[in-house]
Write an enzyme that holds these catalytic residues in place. Structure first.
Site, PDB file in Angstrom:
ATOM      1  CE  LYS B  88      32.858  16.898  45.644  1.00 56.11           C
ATOM      2  NZ  LYS B  88      33.253  16.024  46.790  1.00 56.11           N
ATOM      3  CD  GLU B 110      31.659   9.025  43.623  1.00 60.61           C
ATOM      4  OE1 GLU B 110      32.504   8.061  43.222  1.00 60.61           O
ATOM      5  OE2 GLU B 110      32.290  10.050  44.375  1.00 60.61           O
ATOM      6  CB  SER B 377      33.781  23.503  49.047  1.00 63.35           C
ATOM      7  OG  SER B 377      32.270  23.654  49.572  1.00 63.35           O
TER       8      SER B 377
END
Lengths: 278, 396
Positions: B88, B110, B377
Site C-alpha cells: 500500500k 478509506e 502483498s
C-alpha cells in the site's frame, strides 16, 4: 389535455418565476416508511406542491447524508424495489397532475436499462429524472432515452462547477438543480456566501428554470431563496419527519401515524407558502 | 492504451460521481499528468520508495514450499517487507507527494484491513499532512492493531456505522466527506477503484512491483515467469504486478478472489465469478448486486478482500480474458497461511494467503522447470489475533 414531461416541469417553475415566487419541490423516499403510508404522504403533498421528487431507495446513496440514507433503508426493509417505486408513481398519477420526478442513483438505471426505464417511468406517469451520480460526461444515453419519452433529465450543478456551467445547461431539461453548499444532502443552518451570484450566473446561462436544493429546512431559508431561485427542493427535513411516522407505524399507533403525517404536511405547507410571498 | 480520455477500460471505468467532485477530478488528472511526467517528481518518489520504504523488495525463491507442492518453482515477491508491511505504501507515497506538491494540507483515506489507512497515516506524518481515515466499525474490531497504529501516527480514525460497516461503506463515507471538503482535502484512494483518474493513477504507482519482478526474474531465471498470482479485493497489488506483463501473453495472470464460505453460498466476495457489470464508487465495474442494482454485501475472512466490487481495469482484463480470476475460500486461505508460515518462516497477510493458496494448487499442476510468481502483498502481523481466535487453544 394536461401537459406532461419536461415541458410540464418547466412551465410550473417559469410560472413561479413570473410571479417572483419559488416553486416548492418536496423529495420523499418511495416506500418510506411503507408503500401505503408513503402514497398517503405524497398525495397530501401533491395538493400544494409544484413538482414532487420520488426517491427510489438505493443501498449506496453516495450523495445523501445520514437522514436520507436511513429513509432509504427503511423503505428497502419494507420491501421497496424499483418496480414497486414505479407502481407507487402510477398510483400517485391516478390522483393528481403534479409533475413527478424519479430520483435514482445510476446503477439501478444501468441494470434496468436506460431506454426501458424511461419507458417505464413515462408509463407510470413520471415526468423526469434526477440522477445525482450521473455527471454530464456519462449522461448521453439516459438523456436520449428520456428525450424519446419527452421526459426531463435534470442536471445537478455545484458551486465547484463554474467551468462546466455552459455545457451542463445546454443539455438541461426540466430545470437545473443547483446544490446550495458543498457536501451531501442534509439540513443546514446557512448557505455558501456565493450562492446567490452562482445561481444568478446559472440562470443567465440556462434556458430552463433553476431550483436550489440541499440543506433547505426552514421557511425563512425558502423566503430568502425565492428572491433569486425559481424553485426550492426540500428533502432531509421531510425524511426526518418521516422517521417519527415510521416509529408510530412500527408500534401500530394509527393515531400517531396520522398525527405525524399532519405535522409533516403542515411543515411543508409553511415552506411552500414562504416561497410564494413575492 | 487504456484508459481512454473518458477514463474507460473498454466498457468499464468512467466517472460516476456527484457533480461537486467533477472539477476536482479534472484538476487531479491534470496535476497528475503534469507531475508524473516531471523528472523532479519521479526522482523524489524514487528516493522515498528506496530510502524510506526499502525498495526494491526481494523476489524470493520459496524452496521448501516448492518442494512440498512438488511442481513449478514458486517465487514470492516480498511486498510484505515494505515499510508499514504491505504494498500500500507504494501508492500512498505517490499520492501523498502529489497532495503535498499541489498544496493540500489535509488528506483522507478509506481502509478495509487497515493497511492502506496505516500507509496513509504514515505518509501524512512523513509529509506533515493532517490525516483522517474512514474505517468500517466491523473492520475496526477485526483489525484493532492497525487502528491503534493509525492513531499512534497521529491520524484520526472515523468509525463508519452505515450499511455493511466494512470497506464498501467506509469508501462511501470517505467520498461523502470529500464532497464536503473538496476545496482543501486530498482523497488518497487505496486501490485501483473509484472514478477516473484513480484506477489509472494507483496502477501507475503500483506498477513498480511488476517492473521490479520482471527485472529480478530475468536475473534469476533468465526468462519471464509462466504465471503470476495475486489476490484481488479492489485489486491494486494485482494490477501493480500484472501491468508490466500485459503484453507478454505467454505469462499467465491469475487474480485470486475471496470465495469466503464458497462461491455457491451467499457469503463470498467473488465479484468477477459471481458479479455482473454495474456502478460502484464512481466506476463501471464487476459488482455483486441484485436484479435491480442494489449492492449485495460481500464476505471474506480477510477485511482487505471484503469488497463487492473490483477495479475497472481488472473487469476489463476479465472480459478480454487476458487475466483469469479464480476463487480461494476462507479455509483455503487459512491453510495456506499456516503452510507458508511453517515452510518458509513468513507470516503472510490473510489477503496474500489467498494468492498463496491458489499458487500452490496451480504449481502442483505444472512441471518443475516452470516458474510461478506470487505477489506476497502484505505481512500477517495484523491478522494474528483473528487467527488466534480461530485456532482457539489448538496451536501445538
Amino acid at each position: 389535455m394536461t401537459q406532461r414531461g419536461a415541458r410540464a416541469i418547466e412551465s410550473r417553475l417559469f410560472a413561479r418565476r413570473e410571479n417572483k415566487q419559488a416553486a416548492f419541490i418536496p423529495f420523499v423516499v418511495a416506500g418510506d416508511p411503507d408503500f401505503e403510508t408513503s402514497l398517503r404522504i405524497i398525495l397530501e403533498l401533491a395538493a400544494f406542491s409544484d413538482v414532487i421528487e420520488i426517491g427510489i431507495p438505493y443501498s449506496d446513496p453516495l450523495a445523501d447524508g445520514p437522514v436520507i440514507q436511513e429513509g432509504a433503508l427503511r423503505a428497502l426493509h419494507a420491501g421497496m424495489t424499483l418496480p414497486r417505486s414505479l407502481e407507487l408513481m402510477r398510483r400517485v398519477r391516478e390522483k393528481t397532475d403534479v409533475p413527478l420526478i424519479a430520483f435514482t442513483y445510476v446503477n439501478p438505471v444501468v441494470q434496468y436499462g436506460p431506454e426501458k426505464l424511461a419507458q417505464a417511468v413515462s408509463q407510470a406517469g413520471g415526468d423526469g429524472f434526477i440522477v445525482p451520480d450521473l455527471p454530464f460526461e456519462e449522461s448521453d444515453r439516459l438523456r436520449e432515452a428520456a428525450q424519446q419519452e419527452g421526459l426531463a433529465l435534470i442536471p445537478l450543478m455545484s458551486l465547484t462547477s463554474k467551468r462546466r456551467i455552459d455545457k451542463i445547461v445546454k443539455a438541461a431539461s426540466g430545470f437545473v438543480y443547483c446544490v446550495s453548499s458543498l457536501g451531501v444532502t442534509g439540513e443546514r443552518a446557512g448557505f455558501a456566501d456565493e450562492l446567490q451570484s452562482f445561481v444568478e450566473a446559472v440562470k443567465q446561462a440556462s434556458r430552463v428554470p433553476v431550483a436550489v436544493g440541499f440543506g433547505v429546512s426552514q421557511p425563512q431559508q425558502v423566503a430568502e431563496l425565492s428572491a433569486y431561485s425559481d424553485g426550492v427542493i426540500v428533502g432531509s427535513a421531510i425524511v426526518r419527519r418521516t422517521e417519527a411516522i415510521a416509529s408510530a407505524l412500527n408500534s401500530g399507533d394509527e393515531a400517531a401515524v396520522t398525527e405525524g403525517i399532519t405535522a409533516l404536511v403542515s411543515f411543508c405547507k409553511s415552506l411552500a407558502i414562504a416561497g410564494q410571498q413575492s | 492504451m487504456y484508459p481512454d480520455e473518458y477514463g474507460r477500460f473498454g466498457q468499464f471505468g468512467g466517472k460516476y460521481v456527484p457533480e461537486t467532485l467533477m472539477a476536482a477530478l479534472e484538476t487531479l488528472e491534470s496535476d497528475y499528468r503534469r507531475l508524473s511526467s516531471d523528472p523532479a517528481f519521479t526522482k523524489q518518489l524514487s528516493y522515498y520508495l528506496k530510502e524510506y520504504s526499502g525498495r526494491p523488495t526481494p523476489l524470493f525463491l520459496a524452496e521448501r514450499l516448492t518442494e512440498q507442492v512438488g511442481g513449478a518453482r514458486i517465487y514470492l515477491k516480498r511486498e510484505d517487507l515494505n515499510h508499514t508491511g504491505a504494498h500500500k505504501i507504494n501508492n500512498t507515497l505517490g499520492q501523498g507527494l502529489l497532495a503535498k506538491l499541489t498544496g493540500k494540507k489535509r488528506v483522507i483515506a478509506e481502509t478495509g484491513a487497515g493497511q492502506h489507512g496505516v500507509a496513509s497515516a504514515t505518509v501524512a506524518a512523513l509529509f506533515g499532512l493532517d490525516c483522517t481515515v474512514f474505517m468500517g466499525e466491523e473492520d475496526m474490531e477485526r483489525q484493532a492493531l492497525n487502528v491503534f497504529r493509525m492513531r499512534l501516527l497521529g491520524a484520526k480514525v472515523v468509525a463508519v456505522t452505515s450499511g455493511t460497516r466494512t470497506l464498501k461503506d467506509a469508501t462511501n463515507d470517505a467520498i461523502r466527506h470529500w464532497v464536503e471538503h473538496v476545496e482543501d482535502t486530498y482523497y488518497i484512494i487505496g486501490s485501483v477503484v473509484g472514478p477516473h483518474p484513480y484506477p489509472m493513477m494507483v496502477r501507475d504507482f503500483q506498477r513498480i512491483i511488476g517492473d521490479e519482478t520482471r527485472e529480478q526474474i530475468q536475473e534469476k531465471e533468465g526468462r519471464l515467469p509462466d504465471a503470476i498470482v495475486a489476490c484481488v479485493g479492489g485489486g491494486s497489488n494485482a494490477m501493480g504486478i500484472f501491468y508490466p506483463f500485459l503484453q507478454d501473453t505467454e505469462v499467465k495472470l491469475y487474480g485470486v478472489e475471496a470465495a469466503g464460505e464458497g462461491v455457491d453460498t451467499d457469503r463470498h466476495a467473488a465479484s468477477m465469478n459471481r458479479g455482473t457489470p454495474g456502478v460502484l464508487h464512481g466506476a463501471m465495474t464487476m459488482l455483486l448486486q441484485d436484479t435491480y442494482g442494489q449492492v449485495l454485501p460481500a464476505h471474506s475472512i480477510s477485511a482487505g478482500l471484503d469488497y463487492p466490487g473490483v477495479g475497472p481495469e481488472h473487469a476489463y482484463l476479465f472480459a478480454s480474458s487476458r487475466a483469469a480470476y479464480v476463487p480461494a475460500t476462507d479455509q483455503e486461505a487459512l491453510d495456506a497461511f499456516e503452510t507458508l508460515t511453517r515452510s518458509e518462516g513468513i507470516i503472510p497477510a490473510l489477503e496474500s494467503a489467498h494468492a498463496v493458496a491458489y499458487a500452490m494448487k496451480l504449481a502442483a499442476t505444472m512441471t518443475r522447470d516452470q516458474v510461478v510468481v506470487v505477489n506476497l502483498s502484505g505481512r500477517g502481523d495484523k491478522d494474528v489475533h483473528t487467527i488466534e481466535a480461530l485456532l482457539g487453544g489448538n496451536l501445538t
